[in-house]
Write an enzyme that holds these catalytic residues in place. Structure first.
Site, PDB file in Angstrom:
ATOM      1  N   GLY A 240       5.020   2.850   8.295  1.00  0.00           N
ATOM      2  CA  GLY A 240       4.964   3.299   6.905  1.00  0.00           C
ATOM      3  C   GLY A 240       3.839   2.596   6.180  1.00  0.00           C
ATOM      4  O   GLY A 240       2.963   3.220   5.613  1.00  0.00           O
ATOM      5  N   PHE A 241       3.887   1.255   6.207  1.00  0.00           N
ATOM      6  CA  PHE A 241       2.843   0.425   5.582  1.00  0.00           C
ATOM      7  C   PHE A 241       2.674   0.759   4.109  1.00  0.00           C
ATOM      8  O   PHE A 241       1.592   0.617   3.554  1.00  0.00           O
ATOM      9  CB  PHE A 241       1.506   0.573   6.338  1.00  0.00           C
ATOM     10  CG  PHE A 241       1.653   0.433   7.828  1.00  0.00           C
ATOM     11  CD1 PHE A 241       2.062  -0.760   8.382  1.00  0.00           C
ATOM     12  CD2 PHE A 241       1.414   1.508   8.676  1.00  0.00           C
ATOM     13  CE1 PHE A 241       2.226  -0.892   9.745  1.00  0.00           C
ATOM     14  CE2 PHE A 241       1.581   1.384  10.045  1.00  0.00           C
ATOM     15  CZ  PHE A 241       1.985   0.182  10.582  1.00  0.00           C
ATOM     16  N   ILE A 465      11.189   0.578  10.027  1.00  0.00           N
ATOM     17  CA  ILE A 465       9.906   1.300  10.084  1.00  0.00           C
ATOM     18  C   ILE A 465       9.042   0.766  11.220  1.00  0.00           C
ATOM     19  O   ILE A 465       7.815   0.850  11.172  1.00  0.00           O
ATOM     20  CB  ILE A 465       9.184   1.250   8.727  1.00  0.00           C
ATOM     21  CG1 ILE A 465       8.859  -0.192   8.309  1.00  0.00           C
ATOM     22  CG2 ILE A 465      10.049   1.892   7.642  1.00  0.00           C
ATOM     23  CD1 ILE A 465       7.983  -0.273   7.041  1.00  0.00           C
ATOM     24  N   GLY A 466       9.714   0.228  12.224  1.00  0.00           N
ATOM     25  CA  GLY A 466       9.002  -0.378  13.348  1.00  0.00           C
ATOM     26  C   GLY A 466       9.050  -1.894  13.263  1.00  0.00           C
ATOM     27  O   GLY A 466       8.561  -2.602  14.153  1.00  0.00           O
ATOM     28  N   GLY A 508      12.707  -6.548   3.274  1.00  0.00           N
ATOM     29  CA  GLY A 508      13.793  -5.783   3.884  1.00  0.00           C
ATOM     30  C   GLY A 508      14.720  -6.592   4.767  1.00  0.00           C
ATOM     31  O   GLY A 508      15.945  -6.529   4.614  1.00  0.00           O
ATOM     32  N   ASN A 614      14.112 -13.016  14.228  1.00  0.00           N
ATOM     33  CA  ASN A 614      13.868 -12.541  15.593  1.00  0.00           C
ATOM     34  C   ASN A 614      12.439 -12.944  15.947  1.00  0.00           C
ATOM     35  O   ASN A 614      11.488 -12.466  15.331  1.00  0.00           O
ATOM     36  CB  ASN A 614      14.053 -11.025  15.692  1.00  0.00           C
ATOM     37  CG  ASN A 614      13.796 -10.509  17.114  1.00  0.00           C
ATOM     38  OD1 ASN A 614      12.789 -10.834  17.741  1.00  0.00           O
ATOM     39  ND2 ASN A 614      14.712  -9.713  17.627  1.00  0.00           N
ATOM     40  N   GLN A 621       5.059  -8.599  13.809  1.00  0.00           N
ATOM     41  CA  GLN A 621       4.619  -8.376  12.430  1.00  0.00           C
ATOM     42  C   GLN A 621       3.386  -9.207  12.106  1.00  0.00           C
ATOM     43  O   GLN A 621       2.415  -8.718  11.520  1.00  0.00           O
ATOM     44  CB  GLN A 621       5.751  -8.730  11.465  1.00  0.00           C
ATOM     45  CG  GLN A 621       6.906  -7.747  11.479  1.00  0.00           C
ATOM     46  CD  GLN A 621       6.452  -6.377  11.060  1.00  0.00           C
ATOM     47  OE1 GLN A 621       6.014  -6.178   9.937  1.00  0.00           O
ATOM     48  NE2 GLN A 621       6.529  -5.419  11.945  1.00  0.00           N
ATOM     49  N   GLU A 689       4.096  -8.771   5.571  1.00  0.00           N
ATOM     50  CA  GLU A 689       2.783  -8.651   4.955  1.00  0.00           C
ATOM     51  C   GLU A 689       2.021  -9.969   4.912  1.00  0.00           C
ATOM     52  O   GLU A 689       0.932 -10.046   4.345  1.00  0.00           O
ATOM     53  CB  GLU A 689       2.939  -8.069   3.546  1.00  0.00           C
ATOM     54  CG  GLU A 689       3.459  -6.643   3.599  1.00  0.00           C
ATOM     55  CD  GLU A 689       3.977  -6.129   2.273  1.00  0.00           C
ATOM     56  OE1 GLU A 689       4.756  -6.852   1.630  1.00  0.00           O
ATOM     57  OE2 GLU A 689       3.605  -5.016   1.887  1.00  0.00           O
TER      58      GLU A 689
HETATM   59 MO1  MOS Z   1       4.936  -2.173   1.741  1.00  0.00          MO
HETATM   60  S1  MOS Z   1       3.001  -1.758   1.218  1.00  0.00           S
HETATM   61  O1  MOS Z   1       5.719  -2.572   0.282  1.00  0.00           O
HETATM   62  O2  MOS Z   1       5.521  -0.904   2.667  1.00  0.00           O
END
Ligand code: MOS
Length: 728
Positions: A240-241, A465-466, A508, A614, A621, A689
């Site tokens: 998604g990013f 989302i991966g 998340g 994990n 990531q 991120e």
């Molecule tokens: Mo992130 S850019 O908040 O999916």
């Protein structure tokens, strides 16, 4: 009943004493087998009986009105079912956590490539044929498409600290530099897709979405239906990013057509449509001023930026976000301008803010180190902040300084040759470093945990989302309840499940994970009561409960099932304490003396992300972020047609994300052991991120070290490297 938990005070570090041995391990993804065997059902894989296919028609003018849509122009196409447009159509995806419809332009065009209609047919080929040939009439208006010259510019009040003039004037060394970064595409592998099915008044939408709890309200609002009528499923998301944070044209148009046609409709965006009609990262123009005293202590730090967006979009890239707290300076000054123009609108793309802001800050820090005659590592170590300089909040445990020193030791920073002294044939070799920082936060999240004699089931509308949500929530539930991973089932991304944060902002895993943790902790208390021991004395492992002098199979204590739903949210610690992931990047590059080509030879990233949930997915990531930083530094750039604003490089052949051949095999990633007691009940922090933050700066600083080329306009393509070498 839902158990409500607010993060008002540090919680016991229970996960340090639980016995299952799952948490923090490199447990493989439970969903991995389904993914590699092609059985994971991504949105577009689900083709219901009688499903029709829709293809989006997109505006070929930059600004104006659609005056006619001539359905007769494509009437001869076999299997054509209809052309859909009208007041419910959205112009672009919703911004992250919007929870309401994106702008519905009602026939107006605001950017070139904007979705304006959907052609639906029995086959995809027929729908695509129709979408390409549909005759559309426009009334066109002049439009500004250049953010540098846009006449409408909004300015926020600056955020300031200290006496700027005094600090700046008594500096021993100063840097005053401007930096430019281009727009970026999120470039998720899976294109945006939706399958809409109405059952009477109820809509079932299978989508590729990051934030189901918000997306449900966005979709309902766009369609003017009650949110209870909308159910969203998004169990697998192919990246998604940021580009799938909000509901977009594929979902809204599929729902509109499915309702009219009374049959399911699938809409999958072509790659070019993804580039054109999905939120991009803004280009930035950044002005940094840094000053130190004679001991390398920062006196002044200013970071001003200019970003852009379409009129009406509330989002603006928080470019200076991490500049506001990574280092401490006596005087600080932050300000932003937002230029309004008519290009594809901008929104969150991975690490909005830090992805471009930390690159500029960390290149400026490198320049300041040279000015001040201080080692870049030492300059940073002398200025690491111990509390948030702009808010005064203390940090929970943070180990930026340790990331820098330990990372430097592992990389061999102290032993590096002097700048500009190392060459292998025509290749000039150099090293660079940078710090990483990305704010961490706990977002409202709920999850239900059900324990039976067969094992545990976790249900939440959180997405994967991966990033590894299926694995991480399995580990948290298994660890807390003393069950092996095989006895935990995690069900995600159904809007009928308890509402979680969704995937965004690196929050998340910690947010949805805390909900699972608190629900499981409540179950542990019941189990302790039934076993007759204090909760602190309860030990659960492989389905056996022990406490006091008693040992019993878990199954005997359950009595059918134990169910707890927990809702967690930020509390007092979010007011008293700041939380952020931190890290240090090191890079070694080779710069070709004659062609300006840059090859990255090795990278090392060492991070503080609090408790690692994990090790495998966290590493993935961080590694992915570092690779993105490499792409941002060297290759990635959206190009716009200067006449129309239309994105010109609209596919992955022309928009250059880093490919395998660009990435060295020597990529080291590691994490320091940290517990941020003020972040959440698991003492974890976000990782998604953080890896991208600053990694490009380590590469740019290494290019300078190797060749003397200081590239201040990204990406550092060979032409710019050569020009900068010539200037040097
Ligand atoms: Mo992130 S850019 O908040 O999916």
């Amino acid at each position: 009943m839902t158990f409500e938990f607010k993060m008002d005070e540090p919680q016991a570090r229970l996960l340090d004493s639980t016995r299952q041995g799952l948490i923090g391990t490199a447990m493989p993804r439970p969903d991995g087998l389904a993914k590699v065997t092609g059985t994971a059902d991504y949105a577009a894989d689900h083709l219901p009986e009688g499903c029709a296919h829709g293809v989006l028609v997109r505006a070929t003018v930059t600004r104006g009105r659609v005056t006619s849509i001539d359905e007769k122009s494509i009437a001869g196409i076999p299997g054509l079912l209809g052309v859909f447009h009208g007041p419910h159509f959205v112009r672009n995806p919703a911004q992250g956590t919007a929870g309401e419809s994106p702008i519905r332009p009602d026939g107006e065009v605001h950017y070139h490539g904007q979705p304006i209609a959907l052609v639906v047919a029995e086959t995809f080929e027929a729908a695509r044929d129709g979408a390409l040939r549909l005759a559309v009439g426009y009334e066109s208006e002049p439009a500004e498409v250049d953010p540098d010259t846009a006449s409408e510019v909004e300015r926020d009040d600056p955020q300031t600290r200290g006496d700027w003039d005094d600090a700046w004037n008594r500096a021993a060394a100063r840097v005053d530099v401007t930096f430019r970064t281009p727009g970026h595409a999120a470039a998720a592998m899976e294109p945006h897709a939706a399958v809409a099915e109405w059952q009477g008044e109820n809509l079932l939408l299978r989508g590729s979405l990051q934030m189901v709890a918000f997306n449900r309200y966005e979709l309902a609002d766009a369609l003017d239906v009650a949110p209870e009528r909308v159910r969203i499923l998004s169990p697998y998301v192919g990246g998604g990013f940021g580009s799938k944070l909000g509901i977009g044209a594929e979902a809204v148009s599929a729902a509109i057509a499915a309702r009219e046609l009374d049959c399911p409709v699938r809409v999958v965006m072509a790659r070019q449509t993804v580039f054109d009609a999905v939120l991009r990262r803004t280009e930035t123009h950044q002005h940094l001023r840094l000053a130190t005293d004679g001991d390398g202590k920062l006196l002044a730090l200013a970071h001003h930026d200019r970003v852009s967006n379409l009129p009406g979009e509330a989002f603006s890239e928080p470019v200076s976000s991490a500049s506001q707290f990574t280092y401490d300076a006596l005087a600080m000054h932050f300000a932003q301008e937002v230029a309004r123009h008519h290009r594809t609108p901008s929104g969150s793309v991975r690490a909005p803010g830090e992805a471009v802001g930390m690159v500029a800050l960390e290149v400026a820090m490198d320049m300041l180190a040279k000015e001040a005659g201080i080692d870049p590592l030492d300059l940073r170590l002398r200025n690491v902040s111990t509390s948030h300089p702009m808010t005064g909040q203390a940090f929970g445990e943070q180990r930026l300084a340790d990331c820098l020193t330990e990372g430097a030791r592992r990389f061999g920073w102290a032993d590096r040759p002097a700048p500009g002294t190392r060459a292998e044939g025509d290749w000039l070799i150099g090293t660079g470093m940078a710090a990483a920082a990305r704010p961490n936060g706990l977002q409202d999240s709920a999850a239900r945990v059900r324990l039976t004699a067969q094992g545990a089931v976790v249900e939440t509308d959180m997405t994967d989302i991966g990033t590894g949500t299926y694995a991480i929530l399995t580990q948290i539930a298994g660890e807390m309840l003393g069950l092996p991973a095989e006895q935990v089932e995690v069900r995600l991304a159904d809007s009928d499940y308890p509402q979680a944060s969704g995937s965004g902002g690196s929050f998340g895993a910690s947010s949805a994970g805390s909900a699972v943790y608190i629900a499981a902790r409540a179950i542990r208390e019941t189990l302790a009561g039934r076993l007759g021991c204090a909760p602190d004395d309860l030990a659960l492992q492989d389905g056996i409960a022990r406490g006091g002098n008693v040992e019993r199979p878990l199954a005997e204590l359950i009595d059918g099932e134990l169910v707890e739903t927990a809702k967690v949210g930020p509390g007092k610690t979010a007011e008293t304490h700041a939380s952020s992931g931190f890290g240090a990047h090191f890079a070694e590059v080779a710069v070709h003396r004659w062609t300006g080509e840059v090859r990255v030879r090795r990278m090392l990233g060492l991070f503080d992300i609090g408790r690692v949930l994990n090790e495998r997915t966290a590493r993935g990531q961080a590694l992915g972020g570092m690779v993105w930083g490499l792409g941002g530094a060297l290759t990635e750039m959206l190009e716009h047609d200067p006449r129309t604003g239309h994105i010109a490089n609209r596919d992955l052949a022309n928009y250059h994300v880093a490919a395998h051949a660009d990435v060295p095999s020597d990529m080291q990633v590691d994490f320091l052991p940290v517990r941020d007691d003020h972040a959440n009940p698991m003492q974890s922090k976000g990782v998604g991120e953080l890896g991208i933050s600053g990694s490009g700066a380590a590469i740019l600083n290494a290019i300078y070290d190797a060749s003397g080329a200081r590239v201040l306009e990204l990406p550092a393509t060979p032409d710019k490297v050569i020009a900068a070498m010539e200037r040097a």
